[in-house]
Design an enzyme around this catalytic site. Structure first.
Site, PDB file in Angstrom:
ATOM      1  N   CYS A   6      38.321  46.458  38.794  1.00  9.00           N
ATOM      2  CA  CYS A   6      38.532  46.486  40.241  1.00  9.00           C
ATOM      3  C   CYS A   6      37.288  45.993  40.980  1.00  9.00           C
ATOM      4  O   CYS A   6      36.170  46.025  40.444  1.00  9.00           O
ATOM      5  CB  CYS A   6      38.838  47.903  40.706  1.00  9.00           C
ATOM      6  SG  CYS A   6      40.404  48.576  40.139  1.00  9.00           S
ATOM      7  N   GLU A   9      35.681  47.395  43.421  1.00 12.54           N
ATOM      8  CA  GLU A   9      34.686  48.443  43.644  1.00 12.54           C
ATOM      9  C   GLU A   9      33.775  48.592  42.432  1.00 12.54           C
ATOM     10  O   GLU A   9      32.560  48.711  42.548  1.00 12.54           O
ATOM     11  CB  GLU A   9      35.382  49.783  43.915  1.00 12.54           C
ATOM     12  CG  GLU A   9      36.252  49.807  45.159  1.00 12.54           C
ATOM     13  CD  GLU A   9      37.704  49.452  44.875  1.00 12.54           C
ATOM     14  OE1 GLU A   9      37.949  48.523  44.061  1.00 12.54           O
ATOM     15  OE2 GLU A   9      38.594  50.083  45.461  1.00 12.54           O
ATOM     16  N   CYS A  22      41.445  52.943  43.748  1.00 14.11           N
ATOM     17  CA  CYS A  22      42.237  53.611  42.711  1.00 14.11           C
ATOM     18  C   CYS A  22      41.474  54.832  42.190  1.00 14.11           C
ATOM     19  O   CYS A  22      40.287  55.035  42.476  1.00 14.11           O
ATOM     20  CB  CYS A  22      42.556  52.642  41.575  1.00 14.11           C
ATOM     21  SG  CYS A  22      41.173  52.343  40.460  1.00 14.11           S
ATOM     22  N   CYS A  41      38.213  54.111  40.215  1.00 13.57           N
ATOM     23  CA  CYS A  41      37.086  53.732  41.080  1.00 13.57           C
ATOM     24  C   CYS A  41      36.536  54.957  41.827  1.00 13.57           C
ATOM     25  O   CYS A  41      35.325  55.081  42.011  1.00 13.57           O
ATOM     26  CB  CYS A  41      37.502  52.643  42.063  1.00 13.57           C
ATOM     27  SG  CYS A  41      37.753  51.047  41.248  1.00 13.57           S
ATOM     28  N   ASN A  64      37.877  41.912  42.460  1.00 15.14           N
ATOM     29  CA  ASN A  64      38.630  42.266  41.248  1.00 15.14           C
ATOM     30  C   ASN A  64      38.718  41.052  40.331  1.00 15.14           C
ATOM     31  O   ASN A  64      38.832  39.900  40.779  1.00 15.14           O
ATOM     32  CB  ASN A  64      40.007  42.836  41.576  1.00 15.14           C
ATOM     33  CG  ASN A  64      40.880  41.934  42.415  1.00 15.14           C
ATOM     34  OD1 ASN A  64      40.388  41.162  43.224  1.00 15.14           O
ATOM     35  ND2 ASN A  64      42.182  42.031  42.245  1.00 15.14           N
ATOM     36  N   ILE A  65      38.620  41.334  39.037  1.00 16.27           N
ATOM     37  CA  ILE A  65      38.638  40.274  38.022  1.00 16.27           C
ATOM     38  C   ILE A  65      39.693  40.653  36.989  1.00 16.27           C
ATOM     39  O   ILE A  65      39.511  41.616  36.231  1.00 16.27           O
ATOM     40  CB  ILE A  65      37.254  40.128  37.350  1.00 16.27           C
ATOM     41  CG1 ILE A  65      36.162  39.872  38.412  1.00 16.27           C
ATOM     42  CG2 ILE A  65      37.279  39.011  36.316  1.00 16.27           C
ATOM     43  CD1 ILE A  65      34.744  39.991  37.869  1.00 16.27           C
ATOM     44  N   GLU A  66      40.812  39.920  36.987  1.00 14.85           N
ATOM     45  CA  GLU A  66      41.915  40.262  36.102  1.00 14.85           C
ATOM     46  C   GLU A  66      41.791  39.540  34.763  1.00 14.85           C
ATOM     47  O   GLU A  66      40.908  38.695  34.565  1.00 14.85           O
ATOM     48  CB  GLU A  66      43.251  39.936  36.809  1.00 14.85           C
ATOM     49  CG  GLU A  66      43.419  40.781  38.058  1.00 14.85           C
ATOM     50  CD  GLU A  66      44.773  40.645  38.721  1.00 14.85           C
ATOM     51  OE1 GLU A  66      45.525  39.700  38.381  1.00 14.85           O
ATOM     52  OE2 GLU A  66      45.073  41.490  39.585  1.00 14.85           O
TER      53      GLU A  66
HETATM   54  N1  THU Z   1      42.378  46.762  42.525  1.00 11.25           N
HETATM   55  C1  THU Z   1      41.088  46.824  42.961  1.00 11.25           C
HETATM   56  O1  THU Z   1      40.330  45.844  42.860  1.00 11.25           O
HETATM   57  N2  THU Z   1      40.644  47.991  43.516  1.00 11.25           N
HETATM   58  C2  THU Z   1      41.395  49.117  43.634  1.00 11.25           C
HETATM   59  O2  THU Z   1      40.871  50.162  43.959  1.00 11.25           O
HETATM   60  C3  THU Z   1      42.853  49.054  43.401  1.00 11.25           C
HETATM   61  C4  THU Z   1      43.297  47.892  42.588  1.00 11.25           C
HETATM   62  C5  THU Z   1      42.854  45.529  41.922  1.00 11.25           C
HETATM   63  C6  THU Z   1      43.091  45.629  40.444  1.00 11.25           C
HETATM   64  C7  THU Z   1      44.110  44.530  40.222  1.00 11.25           C
HETATM   65  O3  THU Z   1      43.411  43.326  40.002  1.00 11.25           O
HETATM   66  C8  THU Z   1      44.860  44.434  41.534  1.00 11.25           C
HETATM   67  O4  THU Z   1      44.084  45.130  42.489  1.00 11.25           O
HETATM   68  C9  THU Z   1      46.247  45.036  41.492  1.00 11.25           C
HETATM   69  O5  THU Z   1      46.220  46.323  41.004  1.00 11.25           O
END
Ligand code: THU
Length: 132
Positions: A53, A55, A88, A91, A42-44
């Site tokens: 996310c 995935e 999520c 995804c 995941n890259i915020e």
């Molecule tokens: N996140 C994912 O990488 N995959 C998911 O399916 C659920 C959420 C990440 C997004 C965000 O960076 C962090 O988890 C919190 O939501």
């Protein structure tokens, strides 16, 4: 396919997570029918909504390398709260685009145990390319 290997790849790439805002690190390893594995984290983003996310990072890498068909994805996510991090809804919808729901396997791990599902279980009666 040795799914343990796929799980290990997901756990390993989790370390690359850029998640300074949530502190929730996620790693994913996507197994293509070609035999290749594509990993993603995941890259915020400071603006929050551009966050991607793990995935979808893996899918973006794979599809941009020419892959279109996939067998399985492993997802490893755990932050301050223990437990399994299921993909999520966004995804799951991206999986629906490129994966056969009854056949595509989703494996989630909390770092010690893992659970195995199909996309059909996690996105029942999903809307996909066959609907258009
Ligand atoms: N996140 C994912 O990488 N995959 C998911 O399916 C659920 C959420 C990440 C997004 C965000 O960076 C962090 O988890 C919190 O939501």
């Amino acid at each position: 396919m040795d799914f343990k290997n796929l799980l290990n790849e997901a756990v390993s790439v989790r370390d690359k997570s850029y998640s300074p805002y949530s502190g929730f690190k996620v790693g994913a390893a996507l197994y293509a029918k070609s035999g290749r594995i594509y990993t993603g984290c995941n890259i915020e983003n400071a603006a929050y909504t551009p966050t991607i996310c793990a995935e979808r990072t893996a899918f973006a890498k794979a599809v941009s390398e020419g892959e279109r068909e996939f067998i399985a994805i492993a997802v490893a996510g755990w932050g301050s709260k223990p437990g399994f991090a299921y993909p999520c809804g966004v995804c799951r919808q991206v999986m629906m685009e490129f994966c056969d729901p009854p056949a595509f396997i989703i494996i989630v791990t909390d770092g010690s145990e893992y659970r195995r599902h199909t996309l059909a279980e996690l996105l029942p009666q999903g809307f996909g390319p066959l609907n258009l």
